[in-house]
Enzyme design. Structure first.
Site, PDB file in Angstrom:
ATOM      1  N   SER A 142      58.594 -49.548 113.107  1.00 22.93           N
ATOM      2  CA  SER A 142      57.458 -49.019 112.349  1.00 22.93           C
ATOM      3  C   SER A 142      56.251 -49.854 112.746  1.00 22.93           C
ATOM      4  O   SER A 142      56.406 -50.952 113.306  1.00 22.93           O
ATOM      5  CB  SER A 142      57.750 -49.192 110.852  1.00 22.93           C
ATOM      6  OG  SER A 142      56.566 -49.070 110.093  1.00 22.93           O
ATOM      7  N   TYR A 155      60.928 -53.966 103.585  1.00 26.32           N
ATOM      8  CA  TYR A 155      60.729 -53.013 104.701  1.00 26.32           C
ATOM      9  C   TYR A 155      60.057 -53.725 105.873  1.00 26.32           C
ATOM     10  O   TYR A 155      60.511 -53.637 107.022  1.00 26.32           O
ATOM     11  CB  TYR A 155      59.876 -51.843 104.208  1.00 26.32           C
ATOM     12  CG  TYR A 155      59.767 -50.677 105.166  1.00 26.32           C
ATOM     13  CD1 TYR A 155      60.787 -49.734 105.265  1.00 26.32           C
ATOM     14  CD2 TYR A 155      58.641 -50.498 105.969  1.00 26.32           C
ATOM     15  CE1 TYR A 155      60.687 -48.649 106.129  1.00 26.32           C
ATOM     16  CE2 TYR A 155      58.533 -49.422 106.833  1.00 26.32           C
ATOM     17  CZ  TYR A 155      59.549 -48.493 106.911  1.00 26.32           C
ATOM     18  OH  TYR A 155      59.439 -47.417 107.776  1.00 26.32           O
TER      19      TYR A 155
HETATM   20  N1  LIG Z   1      58.062 -41.431 107.806  1.00 22.69           N
HETATM   21  C1  LIG Z   1      57.337 -42.436 108.238  1.00 22.69           C
HETATM   22  O1  LIG Z   1      56.120 -42.521 108.014  1.00 22.69           O
HETATM   23  C2  LIG Z   1      57.970 -43.542 109.039  1.00 22.69           C
HETATM   24  C3  LIG Z   1      57.126 -44.432 109.734  1.00 22.69           C
HETATM   25  C4  LIG Z   1      57.698 -45.447 110.463  1.00 22.69           C
HETATM   26  C5  LIG Z   1      59.068 -45.572 110.521  1.00 22.69           C
HETATM   27  N2  LIG Z   1      59.863 -44.700 109.836  1.00 22.69           N
HETATM   28  C6  LIG Z   1      61.306 -44.891 109.937  1.00 22.69           C
HETATM   29  O2  LIG Z   1      61.904 -43.712 110.462  1.00 22.69           O
HETATM   30  C7  LIG Z   1      63.248 -43.640 110.005  1.00 22.69           C
HETATM   31  C8  LIG Z   1      63.521 -42.241 109.465  1.00 22.69           C
HETATM   32  O3  LIG Z   1      62.658 -42.017 108.369  1.00 22.69           O
HETATM   33  P1  LIG Z   1      62.187 -40.566 107.903  1.00 22.69           P
HETATM   34  O4  LIG Z   1      60.771 -40.694 107.512  1.00 22.69           O
HETATM   35  O5  LIG Z   1      62.591 -39.543 108.883  1.00 22.69           O
HETATM   36  O6  LIG Z   1      63.026 -40.447 106.538  1.00 22.69           O
HETATM   37  P2  LIG Z   1      63.859 -39.241 105.872  1.00 22.69           P
HETATM   38  O7  LIG Z   1      64.040 -39.650 104.461  1.00 22.69           O
HETATM   39  O8  LIG Z   1      63.258 -37.918 106.198  1.00 22.69           O
HETATM   40  O9  LIG Z   1      65.264 -39.322 106.644  1.00 22.69           O
HETATM   41  C9  LIG Z   1      66.103 -40.440 106.540  1.00 22.69           C
HETATM   42  C10 LIG Z   1      67.538 -39.996 106.726  1.00 22.69           C
HETATM   43  O10 LIG Z   1      68.357 -41.180 106.689  1.00 22.69           O
HETATM   44  C11 LIG Z   1      69.507 -40.877 105.943  1.00 22.69           C
HETATM   45  N3  LIG Z   1      70.076 -42.114 105.390  1.00 22.69           N
HETATM   46  C12 LIG Z   1      69.569 -42.878 104.395  1.00 22.69           C
HETATM   47  N4  LIG Z   1      70.389 -43.915 104.157  1.00 22.69           N
HETATM   48  C13 LIG Z   1      71.419 -43.805 105.023  1.00 22.69           C
HETATM   49  C14 LIG Z   1      72.587 -44.570 105.260  1.00 22.69           C
HETATM   50  N5  LIG Z   1      72.874 -45.657 104.527  1.00 22.69           N
HETATM   51  N6  LIG Z   1      73.432 -44.173 106.236  1.00 22.69           N
HETATM   52  C15 LIG Z   1      73.161 -43.064 106.969  1.00 22.69           C
HETATM   53  N7  LIG Z   1      72.087 -42.292 106.782  1.00 22.69           N
HETATM   54  C16 LIG Z   1      71.225 -42.666 105.820  1.00 22.69           C
HETATM   55  C17 LIG Z   1      69.053 -39.909 104.874  1.00 22.69           C
HETATM   56  O11 LIG Z   1      70.151 -39.162 104.346  1.00 22.69           O
HETATM   57  C18 LIG Z   1      68.051 -39.049 105.651  1.00 22.69           C
HETATM   58  O12 LIG Z   1      68.690 -37.928 106.245  1.00 22.69           O
HETATM   59  C19 LIG Z   1      63.423 -44.757 108.974  1.00 22.69           C
HETATM   60  O13 LIG Z   1      64.043 -45.863 109.600  1.00 22.69           O
HETATM   61  C20 LIG Z   1      61.999 -45.101 108.604  1.00 22.69           C
HETATM   62  O14 LIG Z   1      61.863 -46.429 108.167  1.00 22.69           O
HETATM   63  C21 LIG Z   1      59.343 -43.682 109.098  1.00 22.69           C
END
Ligand SMILES: NC(=O)c1ccc[n+]([C@@H]2O[C@H](COP(=O)([O-])OP(=O)(O)OC[C@H]3O[C@@H](n4cnc5c(N)ncnc54)[C@H](O)[C@@H]3O)[C@@H](O)[C@H]2O)c1
Length: 260
Positions: A142, A155
């Site tokens: 991130s 985080y």
């Molecule tokens: N959305 C953003 O702005 C953003 C920015 C930077 C980084 N990220 C990172 O991207 C990644 C995905 O985030 P997203 O925004 O797509 O979130 P999201 O909530 O849309 O998807 C996350 C997925 O992870 C799954 N999950 C959660 N805990 C789990 C576990 N213990 N084991 C297996 N699966 C699990 C959930 O069921 C879900 O399907 C994360 O690591 C997040 O930190 C997101």
């Protein structure tokens, strides 16, 4: 011939958001995505969507903090396909609170999902990758791998930590032709972000519109959210790297928020 023809990628957290987009895009370029998620129902729906477009895909139930579940998932993929070319360690959650109010249990939960999950999936995938003398691991970092924001202590800590893990894996994996890199997105409108907009508004005492404009997108060059497609582009770029020239690196995809 497509870039990922016949290749197999395990993508954690691929039932939703960023991981789902990576799975769709990997399949569109000839690869077989394994949607490894806590939520098997949603993972199965994603796999069905991909199969409906004529590609192969596999949904597996995997809690990334459960070592037995991770090892079983990886063994099942090896039994079915006999190869793991790419691991995208992407599963993650967000909990926002100031440090003084952060419950210790929530701190531990955050570090477990983001760091233990990355460690356990990496460890399990490295064995077949080392045996094949080939592999590529991409960690979902991130902007918070490099920068801090209020309310996000575990985080920010965990996302910084992934860069350390990546660098070690890059060094240890080199002799086996295994690469490791980190993609560092800015804010993307996924369920993870939609959930925290009202939470941050409450904690900071400002409106939801102000959270978006003056917290999330304030430092971008154009006030725009990053998209799941933008992030998938970067992940597939790293996943498809063909030599150890591109390893141990991290790339920010954020509309200019945090320039290096
Ligand atoms: N959305 C953003 O702005 C953003 C920015 C930077 C980084 N990220 C990172 O991207 C990644 C995905 O985030 P997203 O925004 O797509 O979130 P999201 O909530 O849309 O998807 C996350 C997925 O992870 C799954 N999950 C959660 N805990 C789990 C576990 N213990 N084991 C297996 N699966 C699990 C959930 O069921 C879900 O399907 C994360 O690591 C997040 O930190 C997101």
């Amino acid at each position: 011939m497509s870039r990922f023809d016949g290749k197999v990628a395990i993508i954690t957290g691929a039932a939703s958001g960023i991981g789902k987009e990576i799975a769709l895009r990997f399949a569109a370029e000839g690869g077989i995505p394994v949607i490894a998620d806590l939520n098997l129902e949603a993972a199965t729906a994603t796999a069905s969507e991909i199969k409906g477009k004529g590609s192969d895909a596999l949904a597996i139930a995997m809690n990334v903090v459960d070592e037995d579940a991770v090892n079983k998932g990886v063994a099942d993929v090896m039994a079915k396909y006999g190869r793991i070319d790419v691991l995208v360690s992407n599963a993650g959650i967000q909990i926002v609170k100031p440090v003084v109010d952060f419950a210790f249990a929530d701190w531990k939960k955050m570090l477990a999902i983001h760091l233990d999950g990355a460690f356990l999936t990496t460890k399990a995938c490295l064995k077949p990758m080392y045996a094949a003398k080939s592999g590529s691991i991409v960690y979902m970092g991130s902007v918070h791998s490099k920068e801090a924001s209020k309310l996000k202590a575990p985080y920010v800590t965990a996302k910084h930590g992934l860069i350390g893990l990546c660098k070690v894996v890059a060094k240890e994996g080199a002799e086996f032709n295994v690469r490791a890199n980190v993609v560092c997105p800015g804010f993307v409108r996924t369920p993870l972000v939609d959930k925290q907009i009202p939470e941050q508004a409450k904690e900071l005492g400002i409106s939801e519109a102000d959270v978006i404009k003056n917290v999330m997108l304030k430092e971008t060059v154009d006030g725009q959210f990053t998209t799941t497609d933008d992030v998938a582009d970067a992940v597939l770029f790293f996943a498809g790297a063909r030599s150890n020239a591109l390893t141990g690196q991290s790339m920010v995809v954020s509309h200019g928020w945090f320039m290096q």
